[in-house]
Design an enzyme around this catalytic site. Structure first.
Site, mmCIF file in Angstrom:
data_model
loop_
_atom_site.group_PDB
_atom_site.id
_atom_site.type_symbol
_atom_site.label_atom_id
_atom_site.label_comp_id
_atom_site.label_asym_id
_atom_site.label_seq_id
_atom_site.Cartn_x
_atom_site.Cartn_y
_atom_site.Cartn_z
ATOM 1 N N ASP A 1 -13.603 -23.116 -4.961
ATOM 2 C CA ASP A 1 -15.021 -22.458 -4.606
ATOM 3 C C ASP A 1 -15.283 -22.992 -3.161
ATOM 4 O O ASP A 1 -15.881 -21.976 -2.238
ATOM 5 C CB ASP A 1 -15.927 -22.867 -5.392
ATOM 6 C CG ASP A 1 -15.979 -22.618 -6.861
ATOM 7 O OD1 ASP A 1 -15.248 -21.206 -7.268
ATOM 8 O OD2 ASP A 1 -16.072 -23.188 -7.967
ATOM 9 N N THR A 36 0.728 -1.179 0.109
ATOM 10 C CA THR A 36 -0.071 -0.040 -0.153
ATOM 11 C C THR A 36 0.815 1.238 0.063
ATOM 12 O O THR A 36 0.309 2.219 0.052
ATOM 13 C CB THR A 36 -0.890 -0.012 1.076
ATOM 14 O OG1 THR A 36 -0.338 -0.334 2.307
ATOM 15 C CG2 THR A 36 -2.038 -1.175 0.999
ATOM 16 N N GLY A 37 2.142 1.024 0.195
ATOM 17 C CA GLY A 37 3.090 2.320 0.094
ATOM 18 C C GLY A 37 3.454 2.892 1.308
ATOM 19 O O GLY A 37 3.831 3.945 1.197
ATOM 20 N N LYS A 38 3.577 1.952 2.014
ATOM 21 C CA LYS A 38 4.283 2.492 3.578
ATOM 22 C C LYS A 38 5.693 3.063 3.239
ATOM 23 O O LYS A 38 6.017 4.036 3.900
ATOM 24 C CB LYS A 38 3.989 1.327 4.562
ATOM 25 C CG LYS A 38 2.694 0.825 4.643
ATOM 26 C CD LYS A 38 2.544 -0.249 6.130
ATOM 27 C CE LYS A 38 3.012 -1.220 5.479
ATOM 28 N NZ LYS A 38 2.408 -2.004 4.485
ATOM 29 N N THR A 39 6.554 1.908 2.703
ATOM 30 C CA THR A 39 7.950 2.387 2.666
ATOM 31 C C THR A 39 8.036 3.681 1.868
ATOM 32 O O THR A 39 8.680 4.613 1.950
ATOM 33 C CB THR A 39 8.767 1.188 2.086
ATOM 34 O OG1 THR A 39 8.535 0.085 2.751
ATOM 35 C CG2 THR A 39 10.090 1.291 1.971
ATOM 36 N N GLU A 84 -18.572 -22.709 -15.259
ATOM 37 C CA GLU A 84 -18.522 -21.331 -15.383
ATOM 38 C C GLU A 84 -19.633 -20.987 -15.890
ATOM 39 O O GLU A 84 -20.132 -19.798 -15.318
ATOM 40 C CB GLU A 84 -17.411 -20.816 -16.573
ATOM 41 C CG GLU A 84 -16.011 -21.606 -16.412
ATOM 42 C CD GLU A 84 -15.502 -21.326 -14.620
ATOM 43 O OE1 GLU A 84 -16.057 -20.288 -14.161
ATOM 44 O OE2 GLU A 84 -14.764 -22.007 -14.147
ATOM 45 N N HIS A 119 -21.741 -20.407 -12.724
ATOM 46 C CA HIS A 119 -21.322 -19.105 -11.996
ATOM 47 C C HIS A 119 -21.883 -18.061 -12.399
ATOM 48 O O HIS A 119 -22.472 -17.099 -11.561
ATOM 49 C CB HIS A 119 -19.683 -19.175 -11.822
ATOM 50 C CG HIS A 119 -19.116 -19.850 -11.033
ATOM 51 N ND1 HIS A 119 -19.280 -20.300 -9.846
ATOM 52 C CD2 HIS A 119 -18.005 -20.759 -11.212
ATOM 53 C CE1 HIS A 119 -18.364 -21.109 -9.059
ATOM 54 N NE2 HIS A 119 -17.875 -21.438 -10.264
#
Length: 675
Positions: A535, A241-244, A461, A464
């Site tokens: 699933d 998330t961009g802490k550093t 599929e 779903h």
């Protein structure tokens, strides 16, 4: 006053290798000149010596018994002869009595002596003097005696210099610098060039850290009113998330030295090293204050002490944490050293580390929302050559739940895909392919699948897609494919609604949609397969969370067995009785089976449309939302999230136009509605 021009050449820097070179030259010199091997002495063999002796040219023969060498001194009459002209010229330039004219190396001394005496007996007129002596070079003997010790000491000094980091990897990397900090220093004049412009989104977090920048730039503004500069800020959030990046931006904006390291850099196999590195780190930071210390993944050393009751606590890690607590609470209030730390495991950190006075602020860095994702895309799209028609809003809507690192990966992957296709610019389809590649994996069109298996995958599929289309709270469908991708044989892409809270009906609809694949196999073929593993894993975790974590089950009631501190990980017993465990298992199974039966009922009612959708999927291999609308019509309830967002934006634009029209006295514009 004019500055003096410093044009004098720099003096060469002293190097210890110079001493080694001088010693080597001296040894070589003594080797050549220490034993009397002067230029005026000429080597001769024993035959020439016998001839010189018979001719009466030799005044004295000095036999050196320990070196098996004979030094020959000529008389004055011999030096005048032509045969000795070479040695005579050099002998007169030096002391003729001190320097021999010839040197003879002999083998067996006894035979050599017999030969000389035999010639003297044959020529009684010879007055040659035969002298025996031993030759000792005190200096060379001393050198050769001390040489092994000198070599050993020299090698030891060299190894110690290497171990101390002088030539082998910098501070902290070698045995004598083991207690030094391994933090990388980013200098404010050269390295720290990241600014808040490089950090998109994270508006709330940036507001918090901008104040930290102001503390470092202008501390008197706060201290003059009696306030204290905060000592630490903890950045908490999911990975990517961009802490550093945010911490580097703080250092770049504040223009102060920035010490960066990981929590694991304090950990070493030697006892006491971690605490020593903490002390050294804070000492360096104080010397360069104002400065910032950034510790990434601080949970490596900041985990709560004494948690593991089974094997005992890790004393070395706890000692490191104790030293960190002492250092953070030990500076003066005006040292201008701020500690930033980042972790995605804030729940396991020690309470003493989290208290005010150490980490005064906890800044939560969450996953970006749709507006922040657009800003992040704009940052990462700067170096990429994109098509002019690229819609950044569309890309932001197609990437829910993506972190900043994921978006950077999408942009890079899209550029690689466009280059692989020989395109001149990156288009919208390249970004969609990149999202599919990251979420689902690489396409495997050459995977061998039997027609029966392909048909089963298509109905799975299609099941779903059908169930999700029929349920109100299920995520809107984007695309369905039966092309194998990654480890899956088929996949369906949805655009989930970004919710802050989730209600039971929404969770049940999602579970029912996830079970639609297996239900379709049961309805069409009358049997099920192993294709629903992912699933089943997903819905089982979701059902267990509803019952045991969120308190959404009537029988269990408003109870949760979730422990945010992680204490349950080390316990021998469960936090509930065996009877409650049986009830939990029953309720989870009941919840899943209810949604499975619900999916079967839905598909049985729409069996013809399910078959039509599966046949189209077998024909095209990839179908989109438009194909479902042709078969099922529009969804029978409220519009999709995307349509709602677009309609809200259009209404906002119309309201602005109407406001301006009212001011100018013009007619209002009525919004269009679809029937």
């Amino acid at each position: 006053m004019a500055k003096e021009n410093n044009t004098s050449p720099k003096k060469p820097k002293f190097n210890t290798w110079w001493i080694y070179g001088i010693i080597a030259v001296m040894l070589i010199g003594f080797q050549f000149f220490g034993s009397g091997n002067f230029a005026s002495t000429k080597k001769a063999n024993t035959s020439e010596l016998q001839d010189f002796l018979r001719n009466g040219d030799i005044k004295k023969i000095l036999i050196i018994t320990n070196t098996k060498q004979a030094k020959v001194f000529l008389n004055e009459e011999a030096l005048k002869k032509d045969v000795h002209k070479d040695v005579a010229d050099q002998a007169f330039s030096m002391s003729a009595t001190a320097t021999p004219q010839y040197v003879v190396n002999y083998g067996d001394q006894q035979n050599f002596e017999k030969t000389i005496y035999a010639i003297k007996d044959q020529n009684t007129s010879l007055d040659t003097e035969v002298v025996f002596d031993t030759e000792n070079n005190v200096f060379m003997d001393l050198v050769f005696t001390l040489l092994p010790f000198i070599l050993i000491i020299g090698i030891w000094i060299y190894l110690m210099r290497r171990m101390s980091g002088g030539a082998g990897g910098g501070a902290g990397g070698q045995i004598f610098n083991i207690g030094k900090s391994k933090a990388k220093l980013f200098d404010e004049k050269t390295d720290t060039r990241t600014s808040f412009k490089d950090v998109a989104g994270l508006e709330g977090a940036k507001e918090e850290v901008e104040e930290i920048v102001e503390f470092l730039r202008n501390p008197d503004k706060y201290t003059s009113l009696g306030g204290k500069i905060p000592k630490g800020a903890l950045l908490v959030g999911p990975p990517g998330t961009g802490k550093t990046l945010l911490a580097k931006a703080v250092a770049g904006e504040a223009k102060v030295p920035f010490f960066s390291l990981s929590g694991s850099d304090f950990v070493e196999m030697f006892v006491g090293v971690g605490a020593s590195r903490v002390r050294d780190l804070f000492k360096q930071a104080k010397d360069k204050s104002p400065s910032i210390i950034f510790i990434d993944e601080i949970d490596a050393i900041g985990r709560a002490r004494g948690k593991n009751s089974l094997t005992g606590s890790n004393d070395e890690r706890e000692n490191t944490l104790n030293q960190l607590l002492t250092e953070m609470d030990g500076f003066g209030t005006n040292t201008n050293v701020i500690v930033l730390a980042a972790t995605n495991r804030a729940d396991v950190l020690d309470k003493a580390l989290m208290r005010a006075g150490r980490f005064d602020r906890q800044i939560y860095v969450d996953l970006p929302d749709i507006r922040e994702r657009k800003e992040i895309f704009e940052v990462h799209l700067r170096p990429i050559k994109t098509a002019e028609t690229l819609d950044v809003d569309f890309l932001a809507k197609q990437t829910p739940g993506f972190s900043g690192a994921d978006i950077a990966n999408v942009c890079n992957e899209a550029a690689l895909i466009a280059a692989r296709k020989e395109k001149k610019a990156v288009t919208k389809q390249d970004f969609l392919d990149a999202v599919d590649r990251i979420v689902g994996g690489l396409e495997k069109k050459n995977k061998i699948i039997t027609p029966r298996e392909k048909e089963t995958i298509a109905y799975h599929e299609a099941g779903h897609a059908t169930v999700s289309w029929m349920l109100e709270h299920a995520a809107p469908l984007v695309k369905v494919t039966i092309v194998p991708r990654g480890q899956s044989l088929g996949a369906a892409w949805y655009l989930p609604e970004e919710r802050l809270i989730v209600r039971p009906d929404q969770m049940k609809d999602e579970m029912c949609a996830a079970l639609g694949g297996r239900a379709a196999e049961k309805v069409i073929f009358g049997e099920i397969s192993t294709g629903a593993l992912s699933d089943l894993e997903k819905i089982t975790k979701q059902a267990r969370a509803m019952v045991t974590v969120y308190g959404l089950n009537d029988k269990i009631g408003n109870l949760t067995y979730y422990d945010s501190s992680g204490q349950n990980e080390y316990g021998f017993t469960k936090p509930y009785s065996e009877q409650t465990a049986h009830t939990i298992d029953t309720e989870i199974s009941k919840l899943v089976e209810e949604q499975y039966q619900r999916a079967i009922d839905l598909l049985s009612e729409n069996k013809d449309k399910l078959k039509e959708l599966a046949e189209r999927l077998l024909e095209k291999e990839v179908i989109f939302k438009d194909d479902l609308e042709k078969i099922f019509g529009r969804r029978p309830f409220e519009k999709d999230q995307l349509l709602d967002a677009e309609e809200a934006a259009n209404k906002e634009k119309l309201s602005k136009v109407n406001d301006s029209a009212e001011e100018e006295g013009e007619n209002k514009i009525e919004p269009k509605t679809e029937k």
